[in-house]
Structures are given as C-alpha cells and as structure tokens.
Write a protein that holds these residues in place. Structure first.
Motif, PDB file in Angstrom:
ATOM      1  N   LEU A 100       0.820  -1.212   0.000  1.00  0.00           N
ATOM      2  CA  LEU A 100       0.000   0.000   0.000  1.00  0.00           C
ATOM      3  C   LEU A 100       0.850   1.257   0.000  1.00  0.00           C
ATOM      4  O   LEU A 100       0.491   2.260  -0.621  1.00  0.00           O
ATOM      5  CB  LEU A 100      -0.936   0.013   1.212  1.00  0.00           C
ATOM      6  N   SER A 101       1.982   1.225   0.692  1.00  0.00           N
ATOM      7  CA  SER A 101       2.844   2.398   0.760  1.00  0.00           C
ATOM      8  C   SER A 101       3.387   2.759  -0.618  1.00  0.00           C
ATOM      9  O   SER A 101       3.342   3.923  -1.035  1.00  0.00           O
ATOM     10  CB  SER A 101       4.000   2.137   1.739  1.00  0.00           C
ATOM     11  N   LYS A 102       3.888   1.762  -1.330  1.00  0.00           N
ATOM     12  CA  LYS A 102       4.400   2.015  -2.672  1.00  0.00           C
ATOM     13  C   LYS A 102       3.271   2.407  -3.614  1.00  0.00           C
ATOM     14  O   LYS A 102       3.446   3.295  -4.467  1.00  0.00           O
ATOM     15  CB  LYS A 102       5.131   0.787  -3.211  1.00  0.00           C
ATOM     16  N   ALA A 103       2.128   1.769  -3.479  1.00  0.00           N
ATOM     17  CA  ALA A 103       0.985   2.098  -4.334  1.00  0.00           C
ATOM     18  C   ALA A 103       0.583   3.558  -4.164  1.00  0.00           C
ATOM     19  O   ALA A 103       0.310   4.263  -5.141  1.00  0.00           O
ATOM     20  CB  ALA A 103      -0.194   1.182  -4.024  1.00  0.00           C
ATOM     21  N   ALA A 104       0.556   4.026  -2.915  1.00  0.00           N
ATOM     22  CA  ALA A 104       0.195   5.418  -2.648  1.00  0.00           C
ATOM     23  C   ALA A 104       1.215   6.380  -3.248  1.00  0.00           C
ATOM     24  O   ALA A 104       0.857   7.408  -3.840  1.00  0.00           O
ATOM     25  CB  ALA A 104       0.074   5.648  -1.151  1.00  0.00           C
ATOM     26  N   ALA A 105       2.510   6.038  -3.116  1.00  0.00           N
ATOM     27  CA  ALA A 105       3.562   6.898  -3.653  1.00  0.00           C
ATOM     28  C   ALA A 105       3.505   6.946  -5.181  1.00  0.00           C
ATOM     29  O   ALA A 105       3.644   8.017  -5.790  1.00  0.00           O
ATOM     30  CB  ALA A 105       4.927   6.400  -3.187  1.00  0.00           C
ATOM     31  N   GLU A 106       3.290   5.791  -5.806  1.00  0.00           N
ATOM     32  CA  GLU A 106       3.220   5.740  -7.265  1.00  0.00           C
ATOM     33  C   GLU A 106       1.983   6.468  -7.782  1.00  0.00           C
ATOM     34  O   GLU A 106       2.036   7.165  -8.802  1.00  0.00           O
ATOM     35  CB  GLU A 106       3.206   4.287  -7.740  1.00  0.00           C
ATOM     36  N   LYS A 107       0.869   6.319  -7.083  1.00  0.00           N
ATOM     37  CA  LYS A 107      -0.359   7.016  -7.469  1.00  0.00           C
ATOM     38  C   LYS A 107      -0.146   8.525  -7.402  1.00  0.00           C
ATOM     39  O   LYS A 107      -0.534   9.273  -8.315  1.00  0.00           O
ATOM     40  CB  LYS A 107      -1.500   6.594  -6.545  1.00  0.00           C
ATOM     41  N   SER A 108       0.485   8.988  -6.342  1.00  0.00           N
ATOM     42  CA  SER A 108       0.761  10.420  -6.198  1.00  0.00           C
ATOM     43  C   SER A 108       1.682  10.919  -7.306  1.00  0.00           C
ATOM     44  O   SER A 108       1.480  12.006  -7.863  1.00  0.00           O
ATOM     45  CB  SER A 108       1.399  10.686  -4.831  1.00  0.00           C
ATOM     46  N   SER A 109       2.684  10.116  -7.648  1.00  0.00           N
ATOM     47  CA  SER A 109       3.628  10.497  -8.699  1.00  0.00           C
ATOM     48  C   SER A 109       2.929  10.627 -10.054  1.00  0.00           C
ATOM     49  O   SER A 109       3.173  11.578 -10.811  1.00  0.00           O
ATOM     50  CB  SER A 109       4.753   9.466  -8.783  1.00  0.00           C
ATOM     51  N   LEU A 110       2.045   9.669 -10.367  1.00  0.00           N
ATOM     52  CA  LEU A 110       1.306   9.735 -11.626  1.00  0.00           C
ATOM     53  C   LEU A 110       0.408  10.966 -11.679  1.00  0.00           C
ATOM     54  O   LEU A 110       0.309  11.637 -12.713  1.00  0.00           O
ATOM     55  CB  LEU A 110       0.468   8.475 -11.808  1.00  0.00           C
ATOM     56  N   GLU A 111      -0.245  11.260 -10.583  1.00  0.00           N
ATOM     57  CA  GLU A 111      -1.157  12.404 -10.545  1.00  0.00           C
ATOM     58  C   GLU A 111      -0.388  13.719 -10.656  1.00  0.00           C
ATOM     59  O   GLU A 111      -0.852  14.670 -11.304  1.00  0.00           O
ATOM     60  CB  GLU A 111      -1.986  12.361  -9.266  1.00  0.00           C
TER      61      GLU A 111
END
Length: 461
Positions: A369-380
């Motif tokens: 979940l931590s990496k998913a949140a970071a990657e989602k933020s980066s894409l946005e």
C-alpha cells in the motif's frame, strides 16, 4: 413477479421511477445517525441486513482504521452536497488494483448473450438477451472497492475472449471521461462514459452520464441504454455496500421496442435487495415478455398477455446465471475479473499506455500500500504538470483511438459530449498482427507511458 408499467416504460420517468425515488428518498432501509461521537453528528449508517437496532453496531465495522477514518472525514466534510468526482485525492486503502477502463471491459464476460441476440429471429427475445447482458455487469459492480481513475491518454486492450477486440481510452481529464469500443462477428459496442457524483457524508450517489450504443450486425439493429443511478453506502462508518435503486431502460432505436427493468431498493433485513423485474414492450408500448430475477444471481423470462400476466401454457425460463466466483477473494473478483486484470487477455505488442502497466496498480496488487500510494501520487503529479504544460503551450490533448464528435447526448442527469471510435485501433492491430516480428510484452522492462510530452523538461524549452 414483475409489476406492469402502465405508462409504457418511458425512459424519462414512469411508474417504476416514481416508486424508486419515493422509497429511496424517504428511507427504504434502516438507518441511524452516528450518535455520541463528536464531529460525526448527522452521518447516516445503513445496515442492509439488519433492523433499526443494528445501525449503531454496524457503524463500528468497516475497513478503516480509526485514525485514517478521522483524517478522511476532516478532509471530506466540507464537500457534503458536492460533486467530488475529481475534487479530492482518496486513500489507496479503499482502492482495488484495477482501473475504470478495466471495469468497463468486465461487461464483456457474458458476451455470448449478444451473440445469441444477433442470431435470434424474435425481436422481443432479442431484447431479453441484451437486457440480461447489461444486468450481468452488476454482479461485478457490487464490489465495494474503488477502481483507479485513468490517467489522461491511458488505454486498456483486451483480446482472446469471445472473438472480441476491446479498446478503451481516457479521453478527457477534466471532466473525467472514458470511451470504449468492442466488436466481434455479431455486435459492435460503443460507449462514452462520464460520471457525476453527489457526496452525502457517509454515502455518495453516482449518476452514470453516458451514451451507450449496441449494434447487432445481422440486421443492423441499434440499441440504447439508460441505467439507474448507484448509491455507495457506509463510506466511513460500517461495511461499504452498493445499491442501484431505480429504472433501467433499453430501447431499440430501430423499431421502438424497449425493455424497462426496475431495480428494487433494499429494505429492512435485506428485503428486495438485488431484485429486478419488468417487461419487454413492443413499439405500441404493449407488454410482450416479463422479466424477473436478481442482478447478483440470474435473470428469467416468460411470455405475457397485454395485462402483463403470464401466458397459459408457458413457464418461467432462465436466460442468464452468474458464473462461479473464487472463494474468499480479497477484492471479490470474479474469475473473469482476474483475467481482465492479467496479461492473459493482452494482445502482443501491448500499448505502453495500458492500465496493466500502471505502477500503482501493480504495487497494490502485490499488497504494498505504501508504494501504491507513492506511485499514485507520482502519476497524478505528472498529469498535473502535463496539464500546465499544455496550457502554457496552447496545446490540446487529442485522443488516439476516439474522436470528439459534434453530437451532444441528453441523459437524465445532464448533457454529454460524445466520442466516436475512429477505426485506427483496428488498423494498428492489423499492422502488428501482420508483422514478422510480433514479440510479447516484457512487463519487467515496459514502463507505463500515457504521456503527451515524453520529456517535460525539453517540452518546456
């Protein structure tokens, strides 16, 4: 048993809609405000399986940790009554590892029903098959997880199912809009999808602004769908669950025949939950076939008279039943849902913009979940940077596989700009399939790439 619609099933209102909104607005389910918790006064908790005394205990259940729940509520309470489609950033813990484009592809699971409709000589039975096909999607849509919003330019491709070629693309970011095209030997399916929401605190209403066209190839019959709204209950307190009370109207634009199906609102102790019933009408608005079932289990049909009563000597026959699903699946995926989310249904030389390649989706699928949140933020963040760049350069985003038409489609919840499939994907796929060097997709080395500017720094110069 289905109720006869005396108004003839008009898509803009009618008997079924009146009942739905009456029960919906005045409380067809047991609800109770969250009392005794400072800052949460007035939030409504609904237990679909219980009575009036069960709402308070239901409020203590759900997937949220207390701290996450409190922070989310502090952020969200100012948005009550608003459309929150693209206003806020939501926590990854409520997401599933799938995008909205992939959700659109899940409708293809029972595509054999459309093959049967195309081969059917009875115009009213043809509508039974197609209506059941649209109903079949609701089993997958009862999942209480949110799919990722697609990045502008993101795509999803699917092959190897029922001879279908499926392509979807995120064609607009503000407002969020998706378009999809599916085709095999029997049908052509096109949709422009746009979502409008209303946040109510512990629930959100989702209004499906969309234009759906289904063409059956043999006779060139064109069908149009208007689905009911959906309400997502217990977002913060309680176990999240989904209901779609109201009316679904499927119209044969060629003949005027139509299907009107009423989704029962959930009542006390789950009474009426999942139940769907209604009629197939001819062009003179006379009932010809009654339909009844549960959107999470099956649909059945039976010929009827002009009063909507079953014809003597006929019996109720099943037309569709949901396939078996994996037990204890974390995200409540069907077997087909897992296929949609895998590379098994991917074509050779997959587009780099495909949803399967999203790093946030892949991280969530692995449980990080931590990496998913970071990657989602980066894409946005990258998406926002591209928007600023387009504005600075005076550029416009142009979808690759769909073109914006001049048509404006009226829906019960607002007007919709329509995107049409431009045929270029079929040319692209034919060129790849005819190549001597087809190859596959190395997901370890292929980066997700829906971007308009491959190098933002260079584009800014």
């Amino acid at each position: 048993m289905a109720q006869k619609q005396t108004s003839g099933g008009d898509g803009g209102g009618g008997f079924f809609t009146s009942i739905a909104w009456g029960l919906y607005n005045f409380g067809s389910v047991v609800s109770k405000s969250v009392n005794g918790l400072l800052g949460y006064e007035g939030l409504e908790v609904i237990n679909p399986e219980g009575g009036s005394g069960d709402a308070e205990s239901e409020a203590q259940k759900g997937r949220w940790k207390e701290e996450d729940r409190d922070n989310y509520w502090k952020m969200m309470q100012k948005y009550i009554g608003s459309d929150v489609t693209s206003m806020v950033t939501l926590p990854v813990l409520i997401f599933e590892p799938m995008t909205m484009l992939q959700r659109m592809a899940e409708l293809m699971e029972y595509s054999y029903l459309l093959d049967l409709a195309d081969q059917c000589n009875d115009p009213h039975m043809r509508l039974v098959y197609v209506a059941s096909w649209f109903i079949s999607l609701y089993y997958a849509y009862q999942r209480a997880w949110k799919p990722f919003n697609p990045i502008l330019g993101e795509t999803y491709e699917m092959i190897n199912h029922g001879g279908i070629t499926f392509i979807a693309e995120q064609v607009s970011h503000h407002p969020p809009m998706s378009a999809a095209h599916a085709e095999n030997d029997h049908f052509v399916y096109d949709i422009t999808s746009k979502v409008k929401t209303k946040f109510l605190g512990n629930s959100v209403e989702v209004y499906p602004l969309g234009r759906t066209r289904l063409t059956l190839k043999r006779d060139g019959v064109v069908l149009d769908l208007v689905p009911p709204l959906t309400k997502i209950n217990n977002l913060i307190f309680g176990r999240t669950w989904i209901d779609s009370p109201g009316e679904m109207v499927l119209t044969n634009l060629t003949t005027g025949d139509k299907v009107v199906l009423y989704f029962q609102p959930c009542g006390w102790f789950g009474a009426g939950r999942y139940e769907v019933d209604g009629y197939v009408y001819n062009g003179e608005e006379e009932p010809k076939i009654l339909m009844t079932g549960k959107w999470n289990e099956f649909m059945s049909f039976q010929p009827c008279d002009l009063e909507g009563e079953p014809l003597p000597g006929t019996k109720l026959e099943e037309v569709w039943r949901v396939a078996g699903a994996p037990e204890n699946d974390k995200f409540q995926y069907t077997h087909f849902g897992h296929k949609v989310n895998s590379f098994e249904t991917a074509p050779s030389k997959l587009l780099e913009s495909d949803s399967r390649l999203r790093p946030d989706r892949q991280a969530l699928e692995k449980g990080d979940l931590s990496k998913a949140a970071a990657e989602k933020s980066s894409l946005e963040e990258r998406q926002r940077a591209e928007k600023k760049m387009r504005e600075a350069k005076g550029d416009e985003h142009k979808p690759r596989w769909f073109d914006l038409s001049t048509e404006i489609s009226a829906t019960p919840w607002g007007d919709l700009e329509v995107y049409n499939y431009n045929g270029k994907y079929a040319q692209h796929r034919a060129a790849i399939d005819g190549s001597d060097n087809v190859g596959g997709v190395d997901i370890g080395s292929t980066a997700f790439n829906p971007w308009q500017y491959q190098d933002l720094a260079a584009a800014s110069e």
